[in-house]
Scaffold this active site. Structure first.
Site, PDB file in Angstrom:
ATOM      1  N   GLU A  83      48.062  35.072 114.930  1.00 21.35           N
ATOM      2  CA  GLU A  83      48.644  36.159 114.134  1.00 21.35           C
ATOM      3  C   GLU A  83      48.686  35.825 112.649  1.00 21.35           C
ATOM      4  O   GLU A  83      49.325  34.840 112.253  1.00 21.35           O
ATOM      5  CB  GLU A  83      50.063  36.472 114.637  1.00 21.35           C
ATOM      6  CG  GLU A  83      50.682  37.657 113.922  1.00 21.35           C
ATOM      7  CD  GLU A  83      52.004  38.090 114.523  1.00 21.35           C
ATOM      8  OE1 GLU A  83      52.710  38.877 113.870  1.00 21.35           O
ATOM      9  OE2 GLU A  83      52.326  37.654 115.639  1.00 21.35           O
ATOM     10  N   LYS A 261      61.896  37.807 118.654  1.00 25.17           N
ATOM     11  CA  LYS A 261      60.438  37.651 118.772  1.00 25.17           C
ATOM     12  C   LYS A 261      59.891  37.044 117.493  1.00 25.17           C
ATOM     13  O   LYS A 261      59.000  36.183 117.520  1.00 25.17           O
ATOM     14  CB  LYS A 261      59.794  38.999 119.051  1.00 25.17           C
ATOM     15  CG  LYS A 261      58.276  38.941 119.302  1.00 25.17           C
ATOM     16  CD  LYS A 261      57.449  39.101 118.040  1.00 25.17           C
ATOM     17  CE  LYS A 261      55.958  39.036 118.328  1.00 25.17           C
ATOM     18  NZ  LYS A 261      55.135  39.090 117.087  1.00 25.17           N
ATOM     19  N   ASP A 277      55.096  23.612 126.663  1.00 24.38           N
ATOM     20  CA  ASP A 277      55.073  24.785 127.530  1.00 24.38           C
ATOM     21  C   ASP A 277      55.690  25.985 126.804  1.00 24.38           C
ATOM     22  O   ASP A 277      56.912  26.124 126.747  1.00 24.38           O
ATOM     23  CB  ASP A 277      55.837  24.478 128.822  1.00 24.38           C
ATOM     24  CG  ASP A 277      55.707  25.569 129.864  1.00 24.38           C
ATOM     25  OD1 ASP A 277      55.363  26.708 129.505  1.00 24.38           O
ATOM     26  OD2 ASP A 277      55.974  25.285 131.055  1.00 24.38           O
ATOM     27  N   HIS A 374      52.057  41.438 105.517  1.00 27.50           N
ATOM     28  CA  HIS A 374      51.329  41.170 106.759  1.00 27.50           C
ATOM     29  C   HIS A 374      49.924  41.759 106.708  1.00 27.50           C
ATOM     30  O   HIS A 374      48.939  41.092 107.048  1.00 27.50           O
ATOM     31  CB  HIS A 374      52.096  41.745 107.945  1.00 27.50           C
ATOM     32  CG  HIS A 374      51.365  41.610 109.246  1.00 27.50           C
ATOM     33  ND1 HIS A 374      51.288  40.418 109.935  1.00 27.50           N
ATOM     34  CD2 HIS A 374      50.659  42.498 109.980  1.00 27.50           C
ATOM     35  CE1 HIS A 374      50.576  40.584 111.036  1.00 27.50           C
ATOM     36  NE2 HIS A 374      50.188  41.838 111.083  1.00 27.50           N
TER      37      HIS A 374
END
Length: 424
Positions: A83, A261, A277, A374
């Site tokens: 991203e 998030k 993990d 972004h």
């Protein structure tokens, strides 16, 4: 070593790698540079040794975040993510904390829970008491399964027992409390949980069903705090918007999900880069966000004059021993770049990145919004999707930035114009 690398984003990938090596104690060998740059990297044969039914592998970009100081030491942070803007945002946020001392962390320890579920019980509270009466015998049997871990000071340390109504009966759930030291510890915990099954059934007269670790690692919690100095140059309106956006994440689970998030954008990128993990960390973080009975923010922010102080509290079951942390060449080199010699240090750095990532997102929301920065960094991806040639990418980015428009239609129009000019 300093993590303040001026103009780092303007360098070529090779120049950045050389700069990281230059600032790393002991440097990087030429062979290690080849591994990191993909010239002698991961192969299908390597992949076939790690998972089943291999047909290939999926490369993920590996970048580094700069400007980080954690517990008084400068750190260059490898991050694996697809991203755009994640690495840039973390680096940007860390810059605001650097002169105030950077990030300070604390660690609750490396205790993991192994769950043993016992069903078909008569008098479950009596059986609970019997488990406690046999605690030392159960712990001893656990530790016989991993003498190496015990020799390093780890192993089963204690247990607690809960009675939980489930499926029309009262189920006994034993939590084995196991110190996994510098390993994530899933294999050690699961082995111990399975090993005590016959003994538990003998003690209780019940039937053991589930025996596996819990990814809600609430005894392996990391806290990181930082002061972000004067991020809004005294702009009271932006300061109020920042704090208001944070409070919504505390009060509203719909906002909290997106808020957290964003935290995990940074955390998962470092977890992946170091071969840990990501699914376990994500599951544990979101479960921890809801332990109060209501899902909410993993961070807290407070005003301190013109500055903002932030704190994150999150379970991080990460390690440097076992699994891909050792078998994947790039993961080993990522840990080397971090100079992470213990799971505690690694977890502290990861938590710091999560806090920085969250601060950067809230700062953007209080200003021009998320999309402007972004999308500017996303232009290259869109240009490639629209069919731009490699030699056109920089020009597409320049024109789109000048126009201040970053939609796919605008990018496609720029490329068509460039193509037309080249034909003429």
């Amino acid at each position: 070593m300093t993590s303040r690398l001026s103009g780092f984003y303007k360098m070529t990938p090779k120049q950045r790698l050389d700069k990281v090596a230059e600032h790393l104690d002991g440097g990087l060998t030429e062979d290690e540079k080849k591994v990191l740059s993909g010239k002698r990297g991961f192969t299908t044969e390597d992949a076939d040794h790690m998972v089943e039914n291999v047909i290939g592998y999926l490369p993920i970009p590996l970048g580094v975040a700069v400007n980080f100081k954690v517990n008084g030491e400068d750190v260059i942070v490898p991050m694996a993510t697809e991203e755009p803007s994640v690495i840039a945002a973390a680096s940007h946020a860390a810059k605001f904390s650097y002169d105030a001392g950077g990030f300070t962390t604390s660690y609750s320890g490396s205790i993991m829970r192994g769950q043993v579920q016992v069903t078909k019980l008569k008098n479950p509270y009596t059986k609970m008491a019997k488990i406690y009466e046999n605690k030392e015998k159960i712990i001893r049997l656990c530790n016989e399964q991993d003498r190496t871990l015990v020799s390093f000071g780890g192993g089963a340390k204690d247990l607690d027992v809960r009675i939980i109504p489930a499926n029309g009966e009262e189920v006994l759930v034993i939590h084995l409390l196991i110190d996994t030291k510098d390993a994530m510890g899933a294999n050690a915990v699961n082995t111990m949980a399975e090993a005590v099954t016959p003994l538990v059934e003998k003690i209780t007269g019940g039937e053991v069903v589930l025996r596996i670790l819990s990814n809600l690692a609430d005894k392996r919690v990391v806290r990181a705090r930082a002061t972000f100095q004067n991020p809004f140059d005294g702009d009271e309106a932006k300061m109020d918007k920042f704090l208001s956006a944070h409070q919504l994440a505390v009060a509203d689970p719909y906002r909290a999900a997106t808020h957290n998030k964003g935290i995990m954008n940074g955390i998962s990128a470092v977890v992946l880069a170091t071969g840990n993990d990501t699914r376990a960390i994500e599951a544990g973080a979101h479960a921890y966000a809801a332990v109060s009975g209501r899902y909410q923010s993993l961070t807290q922010f407070e005003r301190n004059g013109d500055s903002i102080t932030g704190m994150i509290e999150i379970p991080l079951a990460v390690g440097l021993v076992g699994g891909a942390t050792q078998s994947h060449q790039v993961a080993k080199l990522a840990a080397k770049i971090l100079q992470a010699t213990t799971a505690e240090r690694l977890a502290g750095i990861i938590a710091s990145v999560g806090l920085a990532q969250n601060f950067a997102a809230l700062k953007a929301l209080a200003g021009d919004g998320i999309q402007k920065g972004h999308m500017k960094l996303h232009v290259r991806n869109m240009a490639m999707t629209a069919g731009a040639n490699d030699n056109q990418l920089d020009e597409v980015v320049r024109i789109a930035s000048e126009q201040g428009k970053f939609g796919f239609d605008e990018i496609n129009g720029i490329i068509q114009s460039l193509n037309q000019n080249e034909e003429e």
